[in-house]
Design a protein around this motif. Structure first.
Motif, PDB file in Angstrom:
ATOM      1  N   MET A 252       1.241  -1.208  -0.033  1.00  0.00           N
ATOM      2  CA  MET A 252      -0.006  -0.222  -0.254  1.00  0.00           C
ATOM      3  C   MET A 252       1.138   1.472  -0.059  1.00  0.00           C
ATOM      4  N   ALA A 253       2.302   0.757   1.214  1.00  0.00           N
ATOM      5  CA  ALA A 253       2.672   2.329   0.831  1.00  0.00           C
ATOM      6  C   ALA A 253       3.452   2.710  -0.564  1.00  0.00           C
ATOM      7  N   MET A 254       3.796   1.079  -1.322  1.00  0.00           N
ATOM      8  CA  MET A 254       4.541   1.602  -2.956  1.00  0.00           C
ATOM      9  C   MET A 254       3.486   2.003  -3.783  1.00  0.00           C
ATOM     10  N   ALA A 255       2.115   2.116  -3.042  1.00  0.00           N
ATOM     11  CA  ALA A 255       1.334   2.381  -4.651  1.00  0.00           C
ATOM     12  C   ALA A 255       0.762   4.459  -3.830  1.00  0.00           C
ATOM     13  N   LEU A 256       1.532   4.381  -2.924  1.00  0.00           N
ATOM     14  CA  LEU A 256       1.484   5.564  -2.486  1.00  0.00           C
ATOM     15  C   LEU A 256       2.825   6.638  -3.049  1.00  0.00           C
ATOM     16  N   MET A 257       3.271   6.273  -3.061  1.00  0.00           N
ATOM     17  CA  MET A 257       4.640   6.753  -3.671  1.00  0.00           C
ATOM     18  C   MET A 257       4.439   7.465  -4.571  1.00  0.00           C
ATOM     19  N   LYS A 258       5.096   8.542  -5.119  1.00  0.00           N
ATOM     20  CA  LYS A 258       4.921   9.397  -6.601  1.00  0.00           C
ATOM     21  C   LYS A 258       5.835   8.664  -7.683  1.00  0.00           C
ATOM     22  N   GLY A 259       4.586   8.842  -8.635  1.00  0.00           N
ATOM     23  CA  GLY A 259       4.928   8.112  -9.804  1.00  0.00           C
ATOM     24  C   GLY A 259       3.923   6.943 -10.508  1.00  0.00           C
ATOM     25  N   ALA A 260       3.768   6.543 -11.161  1.00  0.00           N
ATOM     26  CA  ALA A 260       3.232   5.589 -11.961  1.00  0.00           C
ATOM     27  C   ALA A 260       3.387   3.647 -10.748  1.00  0.00           C
ATOM     28  N   VAL A 261       2.664   3.137 -10.907  1.00  0.00           N
ATOM     29  CA  VAL A 261       3.120   1.855 -10.666  1.00  0.00           C
ATOM     30  C   VAL A 261       3.448   0.946 -11.848  1.00  0.00           C
ATOM     31  N   THR A 262       4.928   0.614 -11.674  1.00  0.00           N
ATOM     32  CA  THR A 262       4.939  -0.214 -12.717  1.00  0.00           C
ATOM     33  C   THR A 262       4.073  -2.172 -12.769  1.00  0.00           C
ATOM     34  N   ALA A 263       4.078  -2.384 -14.003  1.00  0.00           N
ATOM     35  CA  ALA A 263       4.375  -3.508 -14.576  1.00  0.00           C
ATOM     36  C   ALA A 263       5.106  -4.753 -13.348  1.00  0.00           C
ATOM     37  N   CYS A 264       6.284  -4.503 -12.700  1.00  0.00           N
ATOM     38  CA  CYS A 264       6.788  -5.280 -12.387  1.00  0.00           C
ATOM     39  C   CYS A 264       6.134  -5.230 -10.591  1.00  0.00           C
ATOM     40  N   GLU A 265       6.246  -3.536 -10.405  1.00  0.00           N
ATOM     41  CA  GLU A 265       5.766  -3.402  -8.995  1.00  0.00           C
ATOM     42  C   GLU A 265       4.580  -3.779  -8.720  1.00  0.00           C
ATOM     43  N   PHE A 266       3.244  -4.006  -9.946  1.00  0.00           N
ATOM     44  CA  PHE A 266       1.817  -4.656  -9.462  1.00  0.00           C
ATOM     45  C   PHE A 266       2.025  -5.898  -9.833  1.00  0.00           C
ATOM     46  N   GLY A 267       2.585  -7.049 -10.990  1.00  0.00           N
ATOM     47  CA  GLY A 267       3.408  -8.139 -10.357  1.00  0.00           C
ATOM     48  C   GLY A 267       4.022  -8.276  -8.687  1.00  0.00           C
ATOM     49  N   LEU A 268       4.978  -7.354  -7.547  1.00  0.00           N
ATOM     50  CA  LEU A 268       5.154  -8.096  -6.751  1.00  0.00           C
ATOM     51  C   LEU A 268       3.516  -7.625  -5.687  1.00  0.00           C
ATOM     52  N   CYS A 269       3.097  -6.579  -5.938  1.00  0.00           N
ATOM     53  CA  CYS A 269       1.865  -6.587  -5.214  1.00  0.00           C
ATOM     54  C   CYS A 269       1.272  -8.094  -4.891  1.00  0.00           C
ATOM     55  N   CYS A 270       1.170  -8.400  -6.271  1.00  0.00           N
ATOM     56  CA  CYS A 270      -0.214  -9.799  -6.376  1.00  0.00           C
ATOM     57  C   CYS A 270       0.685 -10.584  -5.820  1.00  0.00           C
ATOM     58  N   VAL A 271       1.673 -10.692  -5.746  1.00  0.00           N
ATOM     59  CA  VAL A 271       2.455 -11.789  -5.210  1.00  0.00           C
ATOM     60  C   VAL A 271       3.093 -12.084  -4.312  1.00  0.00           C
ATOM     61  N   SER A 272       2.750 -10.561  -3.888  1.00  0.00           N
ATOM     62  CA  SER A 272       3.489 -10.285  -1.948  1.00  0.00           C
ATOM     63  C   SER A 272       1.271 -11.132  -1.161  1.00  0.00           C
ATOM     64  N   ALA A 273       0.605 -10.311  -1.519  1.00  0.00           N
ATOM     65  CA  ALA A 273      -0.978 -10.716  -1.652  1.00  0.00           C
ATOM     66  C   ALA A 273      -1.020 -12.396  -1.465  1.00  0.00           C
ATOM     67  N   GLY A 274      -0.554 -12.524  -2.417  1.00  0.00           N
ATOM     68  CA  GLY A 274      -1.258 -14.056  -2.460  1.00  0.00           C
ATOM     69  C   GLY A 274       0.370 -15.080  -1.572  1.00  0.00           C
TER      70      GLY A 274
END
Length: 152
Positions: free
Chosen positions: A8-30
C-alpha cells in the motif's frame, strides 16, 4: 500483514505503478493472505475473550505452504528486476506472467491439497529444484543489482 502495508505504501509513492510493482503486489498478497487465514483459523477467540487453538483447514495450509516455498524468492526477484527503472514490453509481460503463475500455483494447491495435514513429509524433488532455482536467481539478481556491495 506487514507485507501488504508495504504494498500500500508503494502504491502511494510518487509516480506510476509499473508492471513489475503490480506483479510484486500480487505475489505479496498471494503470500500473505493464505498465511493470515491459517493464523486466524489456528487462533480462534472465544466469546469470553479466551483463545482456543484449532487446526487449520487443509486447503489453507496447502496454499500457505506453496506460498512460502515460492513467494519470498519471487518477491526479491521482482523487486530487484524493477531497480533499473525501465523495462521493455517483453519484460513487463514476463513479470506479469511470473506473478500470475505463482498465484495460480498457490490457488491450485489450495483447491487440491497435495499432502496430508499435520504430517512432516519431505518436499518432492520438483519442489526442491524449483526452490533452488529461485534461490540462485535471487542471489544472482542481488549480486548484479548491487555490484558495489559484492567486493568481499
Amino acid at each position: 500483514e506487514s507485507i501488504l502495508l508495504l504494498c500500500m505504501a508503494m502504491a502511494l509513492m510518487k509516480g506510476a505503478v509499473t508492471a513489475c510493482e503490480f506483479g510484486l503486489c500480487c505475489v505479496s498478497a498471494g503470500f500473505a493472505l493464505p498465511h493470515a487465514v491459517v493464523a486466524c483459523r489456528r487462533l480462534r477467540w472465544a466469546a469470553g475473550g479466551e483463545a482456543s487453538l484449532e487446526a487449520a483447514a487443509p486447503a489453507a495450509e496447502a496454499a500457505a505452504q506453496e506460498a512460502a516455498a515460492l513467494g519470498p524468492q519471487l518477491c526479491v526477484i521482482l523487486a530487484l528486476a524493477d531497480s533499473p527503472g525501465h523495462a521493455y514490453p517483453w519484460q513487463n509481460v514476463t513479470y506479469l506472467l511470473s506473478a500470475a503463475a505463482c498465484i495460480a500455483a498457490i490457488v491450485a494447491c489450495g483447491r487440491t491439497p497435495p499432502k496430508v495435514g499435520d504430517a512432516a513429509l519431505p518436499p518432492d524433488i520438483g519442489e526442491i529444484a524449483t526452490c533452488l532455482v529461485l534461490d540462485v536467481a535471487a542471489s544472482v539478481a542481488l549480486v548484479i543489482c548491487f555490484p558495489h556491495l559484492n567486493t568481499w
